[in-house]
Scaffold this motif. Structure first.
Motif, mmCIF file in Angstrom:
data_model
loop_
_atom_site.group_PDB
_atom_site.id
_atom_site.type_symbol
_atom_site.label_atom_id
_atom_site.label_comp_id
_atom_site.label_asym_id
_atom_site.label_seq_id
_atom_site.Cartn_x
_atom_site.Cartn_y
_atom_site.Cartn_z
ATOM 1 N N VAL A 121 0.840 -1.205 0.000
ATOM 2 C CA VAL A 121 0.000 0.000 0.000
ATOM 3 C C VAL A 121 0.867 1.244 0.000
ATOM 4 O O VAL A 121 0.560 2.231 -0.687
ATOM 5 C CB VAL A 121 -0.938 -0.016 1.218
ATOM 6 N N PHE A 122 1.966 1.224 0.745
ATOM 7 C CA PHE A 122 2.883 2.363 0.757
ATOM 8 C C PHE A 122 3.456 2.620 -0.638
ATOM 9 O O PHE A 122 3.499 3.770 -1.107
ATOM 10 C CB PHE A 122 4.009 2.102 1.753
ATOM 11 N N PRO A 169 -10.097 10.026 -2.800
ATOM 12 C CA PRO A 169 -10.596 9.468 -1.532
ATOM 13 C C PRO A 169 -11.041 8.019 -1.640
ATOM 14 O O PRO A 169 -10.756 7.213 -0.744
ATOM 15 C CB PRO A 169 -11.759 10.395 -1.176
ATOM 16 N N ALA A 170 -11.748 7.662 -2.713
ATOM 17 C CA ALA A 170 -12.197 6.275 -2.868
ATOM 18 C C ALA A 170 -11.013 5.327 -3.014
ATOM 19 O O ALA A 170 -11.020 4.210 -2.479
ATOM 20 C CB ALA A 170 -13.130 6.160 -4.077
ATOM 21 N N LEU A 185 -7.227 1.356 -0.465
ATOM 22 C CA LEU A 185 -5.878 0.966 -0.069
ATOM 23 C C LEU A 185 -5.780 0.779 1.444
ATOM 24 O O LEU A 185 -5.108 -0.145 1.923
ATOM 25 C CB LEU A 185 -4.875 2.020 -0.538
ATOM 26 N N SER A 186 -6.437 1.635 2.201
ATOM 27 C CA SER A 186 -6.389 1.497 3.655
ATOM 28 C C SER A 186 -7.073 0.218 4.122
ATOM 29 O O SER A 186 -6.665 -0.378 5.125
ATOM 30 C CB SER A 186 -7.057 2.714 4.314
ATOM 31 N N LYS A 216 -9.551 6.691 9.417
ATOM 32 C CA LYS A 216 -8.477 7.535 9.928
ATOM 33 C C LYS A 216 -7.230 7.403 9.063
ATOM 34 O O LYS A 216 -6.563 8.403 8.759
ATOM 35 C CB LYS A 216 -8.157 7.149 11.373
ATOM 36 N N SER A 217 -6.893 6.184 8.667
ATOM 37 C CA SER A 217 -5.734 5.980 7.798
ATOM 38 C C SER A 217 -5.944 6.645 6.443
ATOM 39 O O SER A 217 -5.042 7.302 5.916
ATOM 40 C CB SER A 217 -5.480 4.483 7.627
ATOM 41 N N ALA A 218 -7.145 6.478 5.872
ATOM 42 C CA ALA A 218 -7.438 7.103 4.579
ATOM 43 C C ALA A 218 -7.438 8.620 4.699
ATOM 44 O O ALA A 218 -7.009 9.320 3.766
ATOM 45 C CB ALA A 218 -8.784 6.613 4.051
ATOM 46 N N CYS A 219 -7.888 9.151 5.828
ATOM 47 C CA CYS A 219 -7.891 10.599 6.045
ATOM 48 C C CYS A 219 -6.469 11.147 5.985
ATOM 49 O O CYS A 219 -6.219 12.176 5.341
ATOM 50 C CB CYS A 219 -8.540 10.918 7.388
ATOM 51 N N THR A 220 -5.541 10.474 6.645
ATOM 52 C CA THR A 220 -4.140 10.913 6.617
ATOM 53 C C THR A 220 -3.570 10.826 5.212
ATOM 54 O O THR A 220 -2.866 11.737 4.762
ATOM 55 C CB THR A 220 -3.308 10.057 7.585
ATOM 56 N N LYS A 221 -3.873 9.743 4.507
ATOM 57 C CA LYS A 221 -3.358 9.577 3.143
ATOM 58 C C LYS A 221 -3.890 10.671 2.219
ATOM 59 O O LYS A 221 -3.124 11.260 1.435
ATOM 60 C CB LYS A 221 -3.752 8.199 2.602
#
Length: 721
Positions: free
Chosen positions: A352-353, A416-417, A422-423, A436-441
């Motif tokens: 994912v990274f 966002p989608a 990915l998260s 929360k992970s997607a928000c940071t990404k």
């Protein structure tokens, strides 16, 4: 002349059109068309579905503004939840910051900038009207405004952090007992030979936590069964709609592609046959499910403090065994990744990274296209036959002002989608962690690709070799960032104001509502209100905050546009969170540390750019006095991390013990403990109740006797009658 040029740019970017729809939406009656403008009240049974054909619902009135404004903080939290309250506090904090910045910028910075003569003295610089109001026109620099602004932001940020932390503790004290407070998740369970995972868990916790241990639920590999259950629920909803519309022409359709080809079939019979096939598959999967245990289990305790001790202490000698982590609420659990091993989760996070980096690099293509459109001279060179058309005033303003932003937003709307997908592959066990992970990404993707990529590709890409040298970083940003001030003003107007208008006006749901009523011909009885996508909304708001902080010194003219956005956003989102959106999960305000970190980053970025500006203007004293600011800001951030982050990571033992002692006098605790035993059973293994005419029940799909299977077949058979 200066303001006419600015107003022309705003008009070309449909800014006034967006503002008009926003103001009209503010005056429109709320709730009006209830399924669109108050779905939360409908889902909670506080409001009945109104007359969808009544045009009075769309007539202007400002009563809804008062209803959205009136609730106090405690009333708002009790209605919308702490996460929604934190979301609103982003607007409150931003309004405080930019109200102060707007006063300083309007009274002091704008006159000082306009009175400067730097642009007139420098014949090589491009003389534009907006530059006259920017720091580029100032002959000398002063670090006092930067110091004052940094101090005010840090003070407001500290008190806001403290206020939200106190609300988090207060909500904990006032909350009813919840399963997540008494439970933890244990992974990497070592199962001895001849023993099941369930037996291993019980033996371990009965031996090492005998006084606190209550019960446990072992996770099973039920992904295939979950798919079957989802298909069953979907078919049930279709059957419900068809039986409510027995004489509807929609009951008969062709069985070919998109219902356009093939023979006509009775959909009611067709769906009933499908349900019968799913029932057979469920029986087969249920019979083989008993042995599909995953080395993971939800373990529940008799007290919150007992769960906290088990969570924060190393259970075994081998740290890769008996791995503990907080348990989410049962309805927040994301089940698919429980069967993934530790190595696979690590590989997934690495993949994912890499995917995020690749997506960031690929996004530079539309950014380059956008920046190419903002430079007409490059377009004229590339397309000589279009030179006469490109030189038309209206065409040039549309191409350079409106079109680049819309292209950028078209590509950005998919991000966002992609990030939420990915998260979900990273091994998180709850939807809240995924968001929360997607928000940071999404946040850092937006900052890099909308801010840095636009800035560098717009005016500093040709100096990439200097940019790669760390000591040249402030100077390159100092040259590039002010040059993009007009682009970001247009971005705020064309995207920020438009987004606020569309959020309240709800044009797409409104249109879908009427189309579905007049052409679809049905409304489902199990109406479900939407939830607000924090992972896409919070990054957007924080990015506008970053633009305001960054351009406070560089181009104060941007501040009024920022203030309009946050003023409208505050009251609009209060209404949406009270009457439209329903919280699907609750993190206890854990999104605020993301807001804090982004604000600190914005201030440090502003300091670096200001240092570079003073360096370009050959003002070593001002640059030297500004140099300690990023260091002091980072030290302040470190203090806040030590002071507040532990409260957001876990509740203090003092709070847990007080809450446990208060529960000793609660007569409902015995009933809660009974429910706690089965709280974390997989939903695919639990009975499902169908409301309405098909009030049948599906028995648990996992059972120790043949009777469960017979009840299951009987229940599914009842649905087909």
């Amino acid at each position: 002349m200066i303001f006419s040029a600015l107003l022309t740019s705003i008009a070309i970017n449909f800014g006034f059109c967006s503002l008009f729809f926003t103001l009209y939406s503010i005056l429109r009656k709320q709730p009006g068309n209830i399924l669109v403008y108050a779905p939360r009240l409908v889902s909670e049974g506080k409001l009945q579905e109104g007359n969808q054909d009544n045009l009075e619902h769309l007539l202007p009135t400002s009563g809804w503004v008062r209803r959205a404004w009136e609730p106090s903080d405690d009333e708002f939290i009790s209605t919308a939840g702490l996460d929604a309250f934190v979301f609103i506090r982003i607007f409150v904090f931003s309004l405080k910051v930019f109200a102060f910045a707007g006063i300083v910028g309007t009274i002091f910075l704008l006159p000082v900038n306009y009175m400067g003569t730097q642009i007139c003295d420098d014949s090589e610089s491009q003389k534009t009207s907006l530059d006259s109001f920017s720091i580029s026109n100032v002959n000398n620099g002063s670090h006092s405004a930067v110091y004052i602004f940094t101090g005010v932001v840090c003070i407001l940020l500290y008190y806001e952090y403290e206020y939200i932390a106190s609300k988090r503790i207060a909500c904990f004290y006032s909350s009813k007992p919840e399963p997540r407070q008494f439970s933890i998740l244990v992974r990497g369970i070592p199962v001895p030979p001849g023993c099941t995972c369930s037996e291993a868990v019980e033996q371990f916790f009965m031996e090492y936590h005998p006084s606190a241990y209550h019960s446990h639920s072992v996770v099973r590999r039920s992904s295939k069964l979950q798919i079957l259950v989802t298909d069953t629920d979907r078919l049930y909803k279709r059957l419900t709609q068809l039986k409510d519309k027995e004489n509807s022409p929609q009951r008969h359709r062709r069985d070919g592609f998109l219902g356009l080809f093939g023979q006509k079939v009775d959909l009611l019979d067709h769906y009933e046959k499908k349900l019968g096939d799913i029932a057979d598959n469920v029986r087969i999967e249920q019979s083989a499910l008993a042995g599909k245990e995953v080395p993971a289990a939800f373990v529940s305790f008799k007290s919150r403090f007992g769960a906290a001790i088990a969570l924060n202490s190393q259970p075994g000698v081998n740290p890769t065994h008996w791995i503990t982590e907080p348990a989410p609420e049962p309805h927040d659990v994301y089940w698919p990744f429980f069967s993934v091993t530790f190595i696979r989760r690590w590989i997934s996070r690495l993949a994912v990274f890499v995917a995020c980096i690749a997506l960031t690099i690929l996004f530079l293509i539309p950014v380059a296209v956008v920046q190419g459109l903002t430079h007409l001279d490059q377009l004229e060179t590339m397309f000589p036959p279009l030179r006469s058309i490109l030189r038309l005033t209206l065409v040039s303003q549309v191409i350079t002002g409106y079109l680049p932003i819309q292209i950028l937003q078209l590509f950005l709307s998919f991000v966002p989608a992609i990030m939420i997908f990915l998260s979900s592959l990273q091994g998180y066990i709850s939807w809240s962690q995924i968001q929360k992970s997607a928000c940071t990404k999404v946040l850092w993707f937006t900052i890099w690709n909308i801010f840095f990529a636009n800035v560098l590709s717009g005016s500093a890409l040709y100096r990439l070799n200097y940019f790669l040298e760390p000591k040249e970083f402030p100077r390159v940003l100092a040259e590039a960032v002010p040059a993009q001030a007009s682009f970001f003003m247009a971005y705020i107007v064309a995207f920020g104001w438009t987004n606020i208008a569309s959020e309240l006006f709800q044009l797409i749901p409104l249109s879908y509502n009427y189309v579905n009523r007049y052409f679809g011909g049905n409304f489902s009885d199990d109406f479900e209100a939407p939830s607000i996508p924090y992972y896409s909304e919070i990054p957007r708001i924080l990015f506008f905050g970053l633009l305001g902080v960054t351009y406070f010194i560089l181009a104060p003219l941007i501040l009024p546009f920022i203030l309009v956005y946050f003023c409208l956003g505050y009251i609009i989102y209060r209404n949406q969170l009270l009457y439209v959106y329903v919280q699907k999960f609750e993190t206890g305000g854990e999104f605020w540390p993301i807001v804090h970190n982004c604000t600190i980053f914005s201030m440090v970025l502003m300091h670096i750019i200001v240092i570079g500006i003073f360096g370009l203007k050959e003002l070593p004293i001002a640059s030297g006095f500004t140099l300690p600011l990023p260091i002091v800001t980072l030290l302040f951030n470190e203090y806040c991390q030590k002071r507040f982050i532990p409260i957001f990571n876990a509740y203090p033992a003092e709070c847990l013990i007080k809450k446990d002692r208060a529960d000793q006098n609660d007569p409902n605790m015995s009933e809660f403990y009974d429910k706690l035993t089965n709280a974390y059973n997989d939903p695919a293994l639990m009975p499902i109740k169908y409301p309405g005419r098909f009030s049948s029940h599906r028995s648990p799909l996992l059972g120790s006797s043949e009777s469960n299977t017979n009840v299951l077949v009987s229940a599914l058979g009842d649905m087909l009658v």
